[in-house]
Motif scaffolding. Structure first.
Motif, PDB file in Angstrom:
ATOM      1  N   THR A  95      49.274  49.134  37.364  1.00 53.89           N
ATOM      2  CA  THR A  95      48.888  49.539  36.013  1.00 53.89           C
ATOM      3  C   THR A  95      47.689  50.482  36.067  1.00 53.89           C
ATOM      4  OG1 THR A  95      49.540  47.319  35.298  1.00 53.89           O
ATOM      5  CG2 THR A  95      48.322  48.649  33.725  1.00 53.89           C
ATOM      6  N   PRO A  96      47.819  51.683  35.536  1.00 56.57           N
ATOM      7  CA  PRO A  96      46.692  52.623  35.581  1.00 56.57           C
ATOM      8  C   PRO A  96      45.527  52.250  34.661  1.00 56.57           C
ATOM      9  CG  PRO A  96      48.583  53.617  34.481  1.00 56.57           C
ATOM     10  CD  PRO A  96      49.028  52.288  34.985  1.00 56.57           C
ATOM     11  N   SER A  97      45.714  51.258  33.785  1.00 53.34           N
ATOM     12  CA  SER A  97      44.623  50.874  32.883  1.00 53.34           C
ATOM     13  C   SER A  97      43.581  49.981  33.562  1.00 53.34           C
ATOM     14  CB  SER A  97      45.172  50.195  31.631  1.00 53.34           C
ATOM     15  OG  SER A  97      45.799  48.981  31.959  1.00 53.34           O
ATOM     16  N   PHE A  98      43.826  49.614  34.838  1.00 55.58           N
ATOM     17  CA  PHE A  98      42.860  48.842  35.622  1.00 55.58           C
ATOM     18  C   PHE A  98      42.500  49.634  36.869  1.00 55.58           C
ATOM     19  CE2 PHE A  98      45.266  45.485  33.421  1.00 55.58           C
ATOM     20  CZ  PHE A  98      44.232  44.809  32.809  1.00 55.58           C
ATOM     21  N   ASN A  99      41.223  49.741  37.146  1.00 52.76           N
ATOM     22  CA  ASN A  99      40.760  50.435  38.345  1.00 52.76           C
ATOM     23  C   ASN A  99      40.825  49.472  39.524  1.00 52.76           C
ATOM     24  OD1 ASN A  99      38.337  51.061  40.266  1.00 52.76           O
ATOM     25  ND2 ASN A  99      38.866  52.997  39.272  1.00 52.76           N
ATOM     26  N   LEU A 100      41.481  49.889  40.620  1.00 57.81           N
ATOM     27  CA  LEU A 100      41.667  49.013  41.780  1.00 57.81           C
ATOM     28  C   LEU A 100      40.343  48.660  42.445  1.00 57.81           C
ATOM     29  CD1 LEU A 100      43.525  47.520  43.735  1.00 57.81           C
ATOM     30  CD2 LEU A 100      43.767  49.651  45.010  1.00 57.81           C
ATOM     31  N   ALA A 101      39.468  49.634  42.653  1.00 56.21           N
ATOM     32  CA  ALA A 101      38.192  49.361  43.325  1.00 56.21           C
ATOM     33  C   ALA A 101      37.340  48.389  42.500  1.00 56.21           C
ATOM     34  CB  ALA A 101      37.429  50.665  43.558  1.00 56.21           C
ATOM     35  N   ALA A 102      37.317  48.556  41.199  1.00 56.27           N
ATOM     36  CA  ALA A 102      36.545  47.654  40.344  1.00 56.27           C
ATOM     37  C   ALA A 102      37.149  46.253  40.351  1.00 56.27           C
ATOM     38  CB  ALA A 102      36.494  48.199  38.925  1.00 56.27           C
ATOM     39  N   THR A 103      38.466  46.168  40.436  1.00 56.95           N
ATOM     40  CA  THR A 103      39.127  44.863  40.514  1.00 56.95           C
ATOM     41  C   THR A 103      38.739  44.151  41.800  1.00 56.95           C
ATOM     42  OG1 THR A 103      40.985  45.715  39.212  1.00 56.95           O
ATOM     43  CG2 THR A 103      41.361  43.690  40.440  1.00 56.95           C
ATOM     44  N   VAL A 104      38.696  44.884  42.895  1.00 60.14           N
ATOM     45  CA  VAL A 104      38.293  44.296  44.182  1.00 60.14           C
ATOM     46  C   VAL A 104      36.843  43.807  44.105  1.00 60.14           C
ATOM     47  CG1 VAL A 104      37.852  44.803  46.621  1.00 60.14           C
ATOM     48  CG2 VAL A 104      39.967  45.599  45.541  1.00 60.14           C
ATOM     49  N   VAL A 105      35.971  44.602  43.513  1.00 56.92           N
ATOM     50  CA  VAL A 105      34.572  44.168  43.345  1.00 56.92           C
ATOM     51  C   VAL A 105      34.527  42.906  42.492  1.00 56.92           C
ATOM     52  CG1 VAL A 105      32.331  44.777  42.345  1.00 56.92           C
ATOM     53  CG2 VAL A 105      33.584  46.456  43.693  1.00 56.92           C
ATOM     54  N   GLY A 106      35.325  42.851  41.439  1.00 56.71           N
ATOM     55  CA  GLY A 106      35.381  41.662  40.594  1.00 56.71           C
ATOM     56  C   GLY A 106      35.853  40.434  41.340  1.00 56.71           C
ATOM     57  N   LEU A 107      36.781  40.619  42.275  1.00 56.28           N
ATOM     58  CA  LEU A 107      37.259  39.484  43.072  1.00 56.28           C
ATOM     59  C   LEU A 107      36.159  38.896  43.956  1.00 56.28           C
ATOM     60  CD1 LEU A 107      40.831  40.658  44.135  1.00 56.28           C
ATOM     61  CD2 LEU A 107      40.233  38.841  42.527  1.00 56.28           C
ATOM     62  N   PHE A 108      35.159  39.692  44.258  1.00 56.06           N
ATOM     63  CA  PHE A 108      34.035  39.210  45.067  1.00 56.06           C
ATOM     64  C   PHE A 108      32.818  38.859  44.214  1.00 56.06           C
ATOM     65  CE2 PHE A 108      36.462  41.507  48.305  1.00 56.06           C
ATOM     66  CZ  PHE A 108      36.473  40.551  49.317  1.00 56.06           C
ATOM     67  N   MET A 109      32.971  38.859  42.900  1.00 54.34           N
ATOM     68  CA  MET A 109      31.815  38.668  42.020  1.00 54.34           C
ATOM     69  C   MET A 109      31.164  37.296  42.195  1.00 54.34           C
ATOM     70  SD  MET A 109      29.929  40.305  39.960  1.00 54.34           S
ATOM     71  CE  MET A 109      30.737  41.612  39.101  1.00 54.34           C
ATOM     72  N   ILE A 110      31.925  36.239  42.366  1.00 55.02           N
ATOM     73  CA  ILE A 110      31.325  34.911  42.560  1.00 55.02           C
ATOM     74  C   ILE A 110      30.481  34.911  43.834  1.00 55.02           C
ATOM     75  CG2 ILE A 110      31.806  32.468  43.046  1.00 55.02           C
ATOM     76  CD1 ILE A 110      32.361  33.077  40.171  1.00 55.02           C
ATOM     77  N   GLN A 111      31.029  35.441  44.919  1.00 54.32           N
ATOM     78  CA  GLN A 111      30.278  35.489  46.184  1.00 54.32           C
ATOM     79  C   GLN A 111      29.026  36.351  46.046  1.00 54.32           C
ATOM     80  OE1 GLN A 111      33.547  35.828  45.751  1.00 54.32           O
ATOM     81  NE2 GLN A 111      34.688  34.987  47.466  1.00 54.32           N
ATOM     82  N   ILE A 112      29.145  37.463  45.330  1.00 54.42           N
ATOM     83  CA  ILE A 112      27.994  38.346  45.119  1.00 54.42           C
ATOM     84  C   ILE A 112      26.915  37.604  44.336  1.00 54.42           C
ATOM     85  CG2 ILE A 112      27.218  40.431  43.908  1.00 54.42           C
ATOM     86  CD1 ILE A 112      30.036  41.624  44.584  1.00 54.42           C
ATOM     87  N   MET A 113      27.313  36.865  43.309  1.00 54.63           N
ATOM     88  CA  MET A 113      26.338  36.137  42.497  1.00 54.63           C
ATOM     89  C   MET A 113      25.693  35.000  43.284  1.00 54.63           C
ATOM     90  SD  MET A 113      25.996  37.650  39.671  1.00 54.63           S
ATOM     91  CE  MET A 113      26.404  39.223  40.372  1.00 54.63           C
ATOM     92  N   ILE A 114      26.460  34.324  44.131  1.00 57.78           N
ATOM     93  CA  ILE A 114      25.880  33.266  44.971  1.00 57.78           C
ATOM     94  C   ILE A 114      24.830  33.863  45.898  1.00 57.78           C
ATOM     95  CG2 ILE A 114      26.353  31.638  46.856  1.00 57.78           C
ATOM     96  CD1 ILE A 114      29.076  31.095  45.476  1.00 57.78           C
ATOM     97  N   LEU A 115      25.168  34.956  46.563  1.00 59.62           N
ATOM     98  CA  LEU A 115      24.210  35.599  47.467  1.00 59.62           C
ATOM     99  C   LEU A 115      22.998  36.123  46.711  1.00 59.62           C
ATOM    100  CD1 LEU A 115      26.630  37.529  49.824  1.00 59.62           C
ATOM    101  CD2 LEU A 115      25.247  35.528  50.390  1.00 59.62           C
ATOM    102  N   ALA A 116      23.211  36.704  45.540  1.00 59.86           N
ATOM    103  CA  ALA A 116      22.101  37.252  44.762  1.00 59.86           C
ATOM    104  C   ALA A 116      21.164  36.150  44.287  1.00 59.86           C
ATOM    105  CB  ALA A 116      22.633  38.046  43.567  1.00 59.86           C
TER     106      ALA A 116
END
Length: 130
Positions: A95-116
């Protein structure tokens, strides 16, 4: 405090922080004219949160069970979690209405928040030790 309650508090804490951060950043991207980036970030973060919750819910079953049962629960849990993580990636690719790179970053958001949060905690604790 009961272990299940501790797990749920941890899940609530990190999922709330991650969703707040994702929505805040997504709004900035949407207002800047990059709607697919904002949508992808939120999509990935929702599925990251679901994955984190599923992991926490199956953890007590893996620890308190017999070795064979724990192995089966772990295998099924991993399969479901990988399928859960694959869903937003497939959606972002198709689906072109979702950016793939941003989706990948979102998939790591919990880990990013834990580390932060742990990094912030460690740096403030270090400053308090002086």
């Amino acid at each position: 405090m009961e272990p299940n309650e501790q797990i749920r508090q941890t899940q609530k804490k990190y999922c709330s922080i991650a969703m707040f951060a994702a929505i805040s950043v997504a709004l900035i991207f949407v207002f800047a004219g990059y709607k697919p980036v904002g949508k992808g970030l939120v999509l990935g973060t929702v599925f990251s949160s679901l994955n984190f919750i599923l992991m926490g819910e199956t953890l007590p079953r893996r620890i308190s069970s017999s070795r064979w049962r724990a192995s089966v629960v772990s295998g099924v849990s991993i399969f479901i979690r990988y399928a859960l993580l694959a869903a937003p990636l497939i959606l972002a690719i198709k689906t072109p209405s979702f950016n793939l790179a941003a989706t990948v970053v979102g998939l790591f958001m919990i880990q990013i928040m834990i580390l932060a949060t742990q990094g912030i905690y460690a740096s403030t604790r270090k400053n308090l030790d002086y």
